[in-house]
Design an enzyme around this catalytic site. Structure first.
Site, PDB file in Angstrom:
ATOM      1  N   LYS A  14       0.838  -1.199   0.000  1.00  0.00           N
ATOM      2  CA  LYS A  14       0.000   0.000   0.000  1.00  0.00           C
ATOM      3  C   LYS A  14       0.881   1.261   0.000  1.00  0.00           C
ATOM      4  O   LYS A  14       2.093   1.179   0.238  1.00  0.00           O
ATOM      5  CB  LYS A  14      -0.917  -0.043   1.233  1.00  0.00           C
ATOM      6  CG  LYS A  14      -1.946  -1.193   1.197  1.00  0.00           C
ATOM      7  CD  LYS A  14      -2.761  -1.243   2.487  1.00  0.00           C
ATOM      8  CE  LYS A  14      -3.884  -2.281   2.412  1.00  0.00           C
ATOM      9  NZ  LYS A  14      -4.648  -2.344   3.684  1.00  0.00           N
ATOM     10  N   TYR A  54     -12.288  -4.024  -3.298  1.00  0.00           N
ATOM     11  CA  TYR A  54     -12.818  -4.362  -1.975  1.00  0.00           C
ATOM     12  C   TYR A  54     -14.255  -4.862  -2.008  1.00  0.00           C
ATOM     13  O   TYR A  54     -14.803  -5.212  -0.967  1.00  0.00           O
ATOM     14  CB  TYR A  54     -12.652  -3.182  -1.008  1.00  0.00           C
ATOM     15  CG  TYR A  54     -11.218  -3.081  -0.492  1.00  0.00           C
ATOM     16  CD1 TYR A  54     -10.703  -4.017   0.407  1.00  0.00           C
ATOM     17  CD2 TYR A  54     -10.372  -2.071  -0.923  1.00  0.00           C
ATOM     18  CE1 TYR A  54      -9.394  -3.949   0.869  1.00  0.00           C
ATOM     19  CE2 TYR A  54      -9.051  -1.983  -0.470  1.00  0.00           C
ATOM     20  CZ  TYR A  54      -8.580  -2.927   0.432  1.00  0.00           C
ATOM     21  OH  TYR A  54      -7.280  -2.854   0.886  1.00  0.00           O
ATOM     22  N   ASN A 156      -1.727  -0.177   7.214  1.00  0.00           N
ATOM     23  CA  ASN A 156      -1.093  -1.436   7.637  1.00  0.00           C
ATOM     24  C   ASN A 156      -0.229  -2.059   6.535  1.00  0.00           C
ATOM     25  O   ASN A 156      -0.025  -3.263   6.500  1.00  0.00           O
ATOM     26  CB  ASN A 156      -2.160  -2.414   8.144  1.00  0.00           C
ATOM     27  CG  ASN A 156      -3.250  -2.661   7.123  1.00  0.00           C
ATOM     28  OD1 ASN A 156      -3.135  -2.254   5.969  1.00  0.00           O
ATOM     29  ND2 ASN A 156      -4.303  -3.340   7.531  1.00  0.00           N
ATOM     30  N   HIS A 159      -1.928  -5.286   1.420  1.00  0.00           N
ATOM     31  CA  HIS A 159      -3.145  -6.064   1.205  1.00  0.00           C
ATOM     32  C   HIS A 159      -2.725  -7.465   0.779  1.00  0.00           C
ATOM     33  O   HIS A 159      -1.827  -7.618  -0.051  1.00  0.00           O
ATOM     34  CB  HIS A 159      -4.026  -5.476   0.098  1.00  0.00           C
ATOM     35  CG  HIS A 159      -5.058  -6.476  -0.344  1.00  0.00           C
ATOM     36  ND1 HIS A 159      -6.207  -6.703   0.375  1.00  0.00           N
ATOM     37  CD2 HIS A 159      -5.062  -7.372  -1.365  1.00  0.00           C
ATOM     38  CE1 HIS A 159      -6.885  -7.677  -0.213  1.00  0.00           C
ATOM     39  NE2 HIS A 159      -6.220  -8.111  -1.267  1.00  0.00           N
ATOM     40  N   GLU A 170      -9.499 -10.830  -7.498  1.00  0.00           N
ATOM     41  CA  GLU A 170      -8.638  -9.645  -7.330  1.00  0.00           C
ATOM     42  C   GLU A 170      -7.553  -9.597  -8.403  1.00  0.00           C
ATOM     43  O   GLU A 170      -7.232  -8.528  -8.926  1.00  0.00           O
ATOM     44  CB  GLU A 170      -7.984  -9.660  -5.942  1.00  0.00           C
ATOM     45  CG  GLU A 170      -8.959  -9.417  -4.812  1.00  0.00           C
ATOM     46  CD  GLU A 170      -8.350  -9.605  -3.436  1.00  0.00           C
ATOM     47  OE1 GLU A 170      -9.063  -9.422  -2.449  1.00  0.00           O
ATOM     48  OE2 GLU A 170      -7.144  -9.945  -3.335  1.00  0.00           O
TER      49      GLU A 170
HETATM   50  O1  CDP Z   1      -6.419  -6.327   4.980  1.00  0.00           O
HETATM   51  P1  CDP Z   1      -7.129  -7.390   5.790  1.00  0.00           P
HETATM   52  O2  CDP Z   1      -7.630  -8.559   4.966  1.00  0.00           O
HETATM   53  O3  CDP Z   1      -6.315  -7.822   6.984  1.00  0.00           O
HETATM   54  O4  CDP Z   1      -8.407  -6.668   6.440  1.00  0.00           O
HETATM   55  P2  CDP Z   1      -9.884  -6.445   5.893  1.00  0.00           P
HETATM   56  O5  CDP Z   1     -10.807  -6.733   7.024  1.00  0.00           O
HETATM   57  O6  CDP Z   1     -10.132  -7.161   4.596  1.00  0.00           O
HETATM   58  O7  CDP Z   1      -9.904  -4.866   5.634  1.00  0.00           O
HETATM   59  C1  CDP Z   1      -9.277  -4.335   4.516  1.00  0.00           C
HETATM   60  C2  CDP Z   1      -8.553  -3.065   4.880  1.00  0.00           C
HETATM   61  O8  CDP Z   1      -9.483  -2.077   5.306  1.00  0.00           O
HETATM   62  C3  CDP Z   1      -7.573  -3.180   6.025  1.00  0.00           C
HETATM   63  O9  CDP Z   1      -6.324  -3.736   5.636  1.00  0.00           O
HETATM   64  C4  CDP Z   1      -7.459  -1.752   6.486  1.00  0.00           C
HETATM   65  O10 CDP Z   1      -6.540  -1.000   5.697  1.00  0.00           O
HETATM   66  C5  CDP Z   1      -8.872  -1.207   6.230  1.00  0.00           C
HETATM   67  N1  CDP Z   1      -9.683  -1.158   7.453  1.00  0.00           N
HETATM   68  C6  CDP Z   1      -9.848   0.068   8.103  1.00  0.00           C
HETATM   69  O11 CDP Z   1      -9.286   1.058   7.661  1.00  0.00           O
HETATM   70  N2  CDP Z   1     -10.609   0.176   9.227  1.00  0.00           N
HETATM   71  C7  CDP Z   1     -11.213  -0.903   9.724  1.00  0.00           C
HETATM   72  N3  CDP Z   1     -11.955  -0.780  10.815  1.00  0.00           N
HETATM   73  C8  CDP Z   1     -11.050  -2.154   9.093  1.00  0.00           C
HETATM   74  C9  CDP Z   1     -10.296  -2.252   7.961  1.00  0.00           C
HETATM   75 MG    MG Z   2      -9.175  -8.650   3.514  1.00  0.00          MG
END
Ligand code: CDP
Ligand code: MG
Length: 201
Positions: A14, A54, A156, A159, A170
């Site tokens: 990212k 997403y 973080n 992705h 994706e």
């Molecule tokens: O990336 P990952 O699969 O671990 O998490 P996700 O649940 O699929 O969420 C995608 C991305 O959304 C995360 O990596 C965060 O950057 C963002 N996110 C956020 O900004 N705030 C949240 N409460 C949850 C997710």
């Molecule tokens: Mg995810």
């Protein structure tokens, strides 16, 4: 059915990962496992790409909302959202602002259990609680409460696809078929060859 060694996953470094100078470090962590990189590019995505990326899983908004609301409750705090859907909608808007600010690196990694191996090395979504030794745990410090306070996405670094279905959908968003390379990597002889014939004198 495809052989397990054919499993593929989409990884994005990212904007914060690129800006923090972590491209090499992150690639190294995946590369040294024995997974094979089969596609790589640098680009600045637009909001439409991020929306499509997403929403490949129609359940994602609800799931992401449930996960972050649970984390608040586990910390003894009141979630700032009424429903998981409300949280999911807010998160996607924040992601559309975050992911387009500067270049990202898009990659496809292939190998046995590529999706699970990459997720394990990447670590959990919230850097505050990602395991020590994972990329998110070792290289950054964001938390749900701070990102919600500032109404922005969690930064973080990475992705990584969550399932085979998600990965295949994706990959189509980020790469054309002719950008994905099929080639032999010498180390596959030791990782996958059944009789290790190539090592015999
Ligand atoms: O990336 P990952 O699969 O671990 O998490 P996700 O649940 O699929 O969420 C995608 C991305 O959304 C995360 O990596 C965060 O950057 C963002 N996110 C956020 O900004 N705030 C949240 N409460 C949850 C997710
Ligand atoms: Mg995810």
């Amino acid at each position: 059915m495809a052989h397990p060694k054919e499993e593929r996953t989409l990884v994005l470094i990212k904007p914060d990962g690129v800006q923090r100078g972590l491209i090499g470090e992150i690639i190294n962590r995946y590369e040294r496992t024995g997974l094979k990189m089969i596609a790589l590019k640098m680009l600045v995505p637009d909001k439409d790409m991020i929306e499509r990326h997403y929403t490949v899983d129609p359940e994602w908004k609800r799931k992401v909302g449930e996960k972050s609301m649970k984390s608040y409750i586990a910390n003894g705090e009141e979630p700032p959202f009424k429903t998981p859907e409300e949280c999911g909608n807010a998160v996607i808007e924040r992601l559309k602002n975050y992911m387009i600010v500067s270049p990202v690196i898009a990659m496809i990694w292939q190998g046995n259990k590529a999706i699970g191996i990459v997720r394990k090395i990447t670590g959990g979504t919230e850097p505050l609680t990602s395991d020590v030794g994972t990329i998110r745990g070792d290289f950054t410090i964001d938390s749900y409460d701070m990102s919600d306070l500032d109404n922005r996405a969690i930064r973080n670094l990475i992705h990584a696809s969550g399932s085979v279905e998600e990965a295949e959908k994706e990959i189509k968003i980020w790469f054309k078929e002719n950008e994905i390379l099929q080639y032999n990597l010498v180390q596959e002889k030791i990782i996958y060859d059944v009789n290790l014939d190539s090592l015999r004198e």
